[in-house]
Design an enzyme around this catalytic site. Sequence first.
Site, PDB file in Angstrom:
ATOM      1  N   LYS A  53       4.830 -10.666 -16.411  1.00  8.99           N
ATOM      2  CA  LYS A  53       4.774 -10.991 -14.983  1.00  8.99           C
ATOM      3  C   LYS A  53       3.668 -11.992 -14.713  1.00  8.99           C
ATOM      4  O   LYS A  53       3.813 -12.878 -13.880  1.00  8.99           O
ATOM      5  CB  LYS A  53       4.543  -9.702 -14.185  1.00  8.99           C
ATOM      6  CG  LYS A  53       4.545  -9.901 -12.678  1.00  8.99           C
ATOM      7  CD  LYS A  53       5.920 -10.295 -12.180  1.00  8.99           C
ATOM      8  CE  LYS A  53       5.947 -10.643 -10.711  1.00  8.99           C
ATOM      9  NZ  LYS A  53       7.107 -11.481 -10.361  1.00  8.99           N
TER      10      LYS A  53
ATOM     11  N   ARG B 244       4.187   0.556  -6.935  1.00 13.68           N
ATOM     12  CA  ARG B 244       4.259  -0.416  -5.843  1.00 13.68           C
ATOM     13  C   ARG B 244       3.218  -1.519  -5.992  1.00 13.68           C
ATOM     14  O   ARG B 244       3.260  -2.511  -5.279  1.00 13.68           O
ATOM     15  CB  ARG B 244       3.998   0.291  -4.501  1.00 13.68           C
ATOM     16  CG  ARG B 244       5.065   1.271  -4.121  1.00 13.68           C
ATOM     17  CD  ARG B 244       4.572   2.176  -2.998  1.00 13.68           C
ATOM     18  NE  ARG B 244       4.267   1.440  -1.787  1.00 13.68           N
ATOM     19  CZ  ARG B 244       5.111   1.250  -0.792  1.00 13.68           C
ATOM     20  NH1 ARG B 244       6.327   1.745  -0.874  1.00 13.68           N
ATOM     21  NH2 ARG B 244       4.768   0.583   0.276  1.00 13.68           N
TER      22      ARG B 244
ATOM     23  N   ASN C  39      -1.053   1.675   6.217  1.00 13.51           N
ATOM     24  CA  ASN C  39      -0.224   0.607   5.634  1.00 13.51           C
ATOM     25  C   ASN C  39       0.182  -0.314   6.764  1.00 13.51           C
ATOM     26  O   ASN C  39       0.460   0.157   7.870  1.00 13.51           O
ATOM     27  CB  ASN C  39       1.066   1.165   5.022  1.00 13.51           C
ATOM     28  CG  ASN C  39       0.814   1.928   3.754  1.00 13.51           C
ATOM     29  OD1 ASN C  39      -0.317   2.031   3.288  1.00 13.51           O
ATOM     30  ND2 ASN C  39       1.887   2.470   3.192  1.00 13.51           N
ATOM     31  N   GLY C  40       0.300  -1.614   6.474  1.00 16.14           N
ATOM     32  CA  GLY C  40       0.732  -2.562   7.507  1.00 16.14           C
ATOM     33  C   GLY C  40      -0.412  -3.482   7.902  1.00 16.14           C
ATOM     34  O   GLY C  40      -1.449  -3.525   7.224  1.00 16.14           O
TER      35      GLY C  40
ATOM     36  N   TRP D 122      -3.200  -2.375  -1.460  1.00 15.53           N
ATOM     37  CA  TRP D 122      -2.909  -3.715  -1.986  1.00 15.53           C
ATOM     38  C   TRP D 122      -3.473  -4.658  -0.943  1.00 15.53           C
ATOM     39  O   TRP D 122      -2.947  -4.770   0.158  1.00 15.53           O
ATOM     40  CB  TRP D 122      -1.393  -3.885  -2.155  1.00 15.53           C
ATOM     41  CG  TRP D 122      -1.064  -4.953  -3.124  1.00 15.53           C
ATOM     42  CD1 TRP D 122      -1.185  -4.886  -4.490  1.00 15.53           C
ATOM     43  CD2 TRP D 122      -0.556  -6.258  -2.838  1.00 15.53           C
ATOM     44  NE1 TRP D 122      -0.788  -6.075  -5.046  1.00 15.53           N
ATOM     45  CE2 TRP D 122      -0.402  -6.928  -4.066  1.00 15.53           C
ATOM     46  CE3 TRP D 122      -0.223  -6.933  -1.669  1.00 15.53           C
ATOM     47  CZ2 TRP D 122       0.078  -8.224  -4.155  1.00 15.53           C
ATOM     48  CZ3 TRP D 122       0.252  -8.223  -1.759  1.00 15.53           C
ATOM     49  CH2 TRP D 122       0.396  -8.855  -2.996  1.00 15.53           C
TER      50      TRP D 122
ATOM     51  N   GLU E 248      15.604 -23.914 -10.049  1.00 19.12           N
ATOM     52  CA  GLU E 248      15.223 -22.512  -9.885  1.00 19.12           C
ATOM     53  C   GLU E 248      16.395 -21.592 -10.261  1.00 19.12           C
ATOM     54  O   GLU E 248      16.209 -20.573 -10.933  1.00 19.12           O
ATOM     55  CB  GLU E 248      14.758 -22.264  -8.437  1.00 19.12           C
ATOM     56  CG  GLU E 248      14.347 -20.854  -8.110  1.00 19.12           C
ATOM     57  CD  GLU E 248      13.187 -20.319  -8.948  1.00 19.12           C
ATOM     58  OE1 GLU E 248      12.549 -21.089  -9.681  1.00 19.12           O
ATOM     59  OE2 GLU E 248      12.964 -19.103  -8.883  1.00 19.12           O
TER      60      GLU E 248
ATOM     61  N   CYS F 117       0.837  -1.200   0.000  1.00 22.58           N
ATOM     62  CA  CYS F 117       0.000   0.000   0.000  1.00 22.58           C
ATOM     63  C   CYS F 117       0.878   1.258   0.000  1.00 22.58           C
ATOM     64  O   CYS F 117       2.042   1.208   0.391  1.00 22.58           O
ATOM     65  CB  CYS F 117      -0.871   0.028   1.246  1.00 22.58           C
ATOM     66  SG  CYS F 117      -1.822  -1.466   1.474  1.00 22.58           S
TER      67      CYS F 117
ATOM     68  N   LYS G 244      16.321 -18.785 -13.234  1.00 25.14           N
ATOM     69  CA  LYS G 244      16.615 -17.360 -12.976  1.00 25.14           C
ATOM     70  C   LYS G 244      17.683 -16.865 -13.944  1.00 25.14           C
ATOM     71  O   LYS G 244      17.579 -15.780 -14.499  1.00 25.14           O
ATOM     72  CB  LYS G 244      17.145 -17.150 -11.556  1.00 25.14           C
ATOM     73  CG  LYS G 244      16.249 -17.085 -10.383  1.00 25.14           C
ATOM     74  CD  LYS G 244      15.263 -15.990 -10.302  1.00 25.14           C
ATOM     75  CE  LYS G 244      14.000 -16.354 -11.045  1.00 25.14           C
ATOM     76  NZ  LYS G 244      12.898 -16.808 -10.225  1.00 25.14           N
TER      77      LYS G 244
ATOM     78  N   GLU H 235      16.369 -16.614 -17.504  1.00 24.39           N
ATOM     79  CA  GLU H 235      15.315 -15.622 -17.618  1.00 24.39           C
ATOM     80  C   GLU H 235      15.852 -14.196 -17.741  1.00 24.39           C
ATOM     81  O   GLU H 235      15.401 -13.437 -18.585  1.00 24.39           O
ATOM     82  CB  GLU H 235      14.457 -15.753 -16.355  1.00 24.39           C
ATOM     83  CG  GLU H 235      13.141 -15.082 -16.374  1.00 24.39           C
ATOM     84  CD  GLU H 235      12.311 -15.437 -15.130  1.00 24.39           C
ATOM     85  OE1 GLU H 235      12.858 -15.971 -14.141  1.00 24.39           O
ATOM     86  OE2 GLU H 235      11.108 -15.171 -15.160  1.00 24.39           O
TER      87      GLU H 235
ATOM     88  N   HIS I 190      24.469 -39.387 -18.168  1.00 24.02           N
ATOM     89  CA  HIS I 190      23.601 -40.170 -19.054  1.00 24.02           C
ATOM     90  C   HIS I 190      23.305 -39.425 -20.349  1.00 24.02           C
ATOM     91  O   HIS I 190      22.268 -39.668 -20.970  1.00 24.02           O
ATOM     92  CB  HIS I 190      22.309 -40.551 -18.313  1.00 24.02           C
ATOM     93  CG  HIS I 190      22.567 -41.467 -17.158  1.00 24.02           C
ATOM     94  ND1 HIS I 190      22.869 -42.811 -17.314  1.00 24.02           N
ATOM     95  CD2 HIS I 190      22.646 -41.233 -15.829  1.00 24.02           C
ATOM     96  CE1 HIS I 190      23.083 -43.355 -16.135  1.00 24.02           C
ATOM     97  NE2 HIS I 190      22.972 -42.418 -15.207  1.00 24.02           N
TER      98      HIS I 190
END
Length: 596
Positions: free
Chosen positions: A591, A27, A102-103, A76, A470, A2, A474, A477, A493
């Site tokens: 995204k 944000r 916020n929070g 948010w 992963e 937020c 990354k 990407e 193999h």
Amino acid sequence: MCGIIGYTGVRPAAPLLLEGLGRLAYRGYDSAGIAVLADGGRIVRCRAEGKLARLLEKCQGGAEIPGTAGIGHTRWATHGAPLEHNAHPHLDGGGRVAVVHNGIIENWRELRRELAGEGYTFSSETDTEVIVHLLARAVAAGRTPAEALRDTVGRLRGTYALGVIFACEPEVLYGVRRESPLLVGRGDGEMFLASDIPAILPYTRLVWEPPTDTIVRLTPRGVTLPFPGDAPAFREVTWDAAAAERGGYASFMEKEIHEIPQVVAHTATEGEALLPPSLAGNVTGVTFIGCGSAYHVGLAGAYFGEKLTGVPVRVFVASEFRYHPVPLAPRELVVAVSQSGETADTLAALREAKRRGAYVLSVVNVVGSTIARESDRVFYTQAGPEIAVATTKAFCAQLVAVYRLFAEIATAKRGRAVGAEVLSGLAKVPDAVRRVLDGREGIRRMAHRIAQAESAFFIGRGADYPACLEGSLKLKEISYLHAEAYPAGELKHGTISLVTAGVPVIALATQSALVGKTLSGVEEVHARGAEVYLITDETLTADAPTAARFVLPHIHEMLMPLPAAVAFELLALEVAAERELDPDMPRNLAKSVTVE
Ligand code: M6R
């Protein structure tokens, strides 16, 4: 996350607040609103769900809202769906107080019960609204606004940054923070409140962050502290607006990686249980569905979960699951993992699982997203909005959530001590991640050499293998360096034919029972000229020929994919920097992948 903006001065407040909200949009948000102290002791509020364009349209750009002081917010969602009635500012029934927050208020339920018991009615599902009623109650009882605010924050547990206006005090703005950021900005005959510097940067570069729990009172003439506290010490911001949005980091990805200690601490302890205890004890199997990094979360969870609970775990790429009618056992739990909550393949797989009668738990970051809404139960990772396309903090939060899930199943099936061990292991993760971040220079040196290569291989065994998958994703990407991950025993193999002189092989060896096996793989590739970069646990002896090493702090062995993932995220970031690429917007990627 937020965003907050507040203004008191001589200009019309509404257009200025709306403009400020536009600068907080980076944000991430799902609704927004403003409240202005208008003539005659009225508070005029305007809110809208969705994009800021809707708010601008609804309040006609602010032109019709009179007043030179007010507050604004981009929300948010965390408590309550992203709908207009949950958007901030929140107002008490009598229109005397407006609050942006916020929070997270941890004790909001008990406060809400108390206030409802006294006849206060709630018009939202947010944790924030309790603050409004507490303030209104205190003012009605004869407290001054400043006293009301002091009493109210004394009742709150959790984190917050608040912007508050009272109808009885024209041109006055209050602010207070605990853990969440909040700044005071000083202009010429005007004052600002903001959660982030970019919101007010066009108006002032002089900012001060009040210490935690210090109540500030702003008028156009300056800031005062109604209760004793440190004198304001304004500093000059030298960043430009773009750098300020990124909190001074070179990219959002870098900023988000640095948020991981805080995020994992939060996901490990906050929110409700992932499963009701009755269900946790009855689970006969777990099937994960997800795409990309979310799929890797399931794979890491499988190594951990089967060992801890004895329950069989399967993991499917969502796009495969949706067309592959795997039999689902009675009481098998399906877990959909998704940062965005909108990934088309994961959503379709979820629908397919539900069609076949499965109970679906989703682990999602975006509140109110489609996957969250269509699941039987949802656990929000609450990592805050992730702006960079490559997932970093959300991946780590998902992994923590999955560890928590298995701790719950283990507790229900094998007793409290088993689950408690996992939770105490998770408590050590934030510090371990901080230590990885502190060791960045070593990773930078590795990246300098790896960046020259055309392709790289990641190898690891057991729980190290999904972490390698992963790491390789990354790297591909954001640095466009061709990378593949293999279980260390599998390279011979076939793929070892690609290992020639100078090819980087990144070996992850954190699992004590398997480290010797991974090192055999290291010897094999070293014999063919590979440059080996070994990433291992500080407590393990790993004797092997390497070009460079990076040592991870030791935590519970099964949790090692977390610090390892952070090291790999930094590696990818550094290789992208060497190659002069923008890590936030890799080519061809979105995204949120909302098409099949
Ligand atoms: O929003 P989701 O978690 O469902 O997204 C899944 C994948 O698209 C995502 O993890 C993707 O692989 C990331 N870009 C990886 O960094």
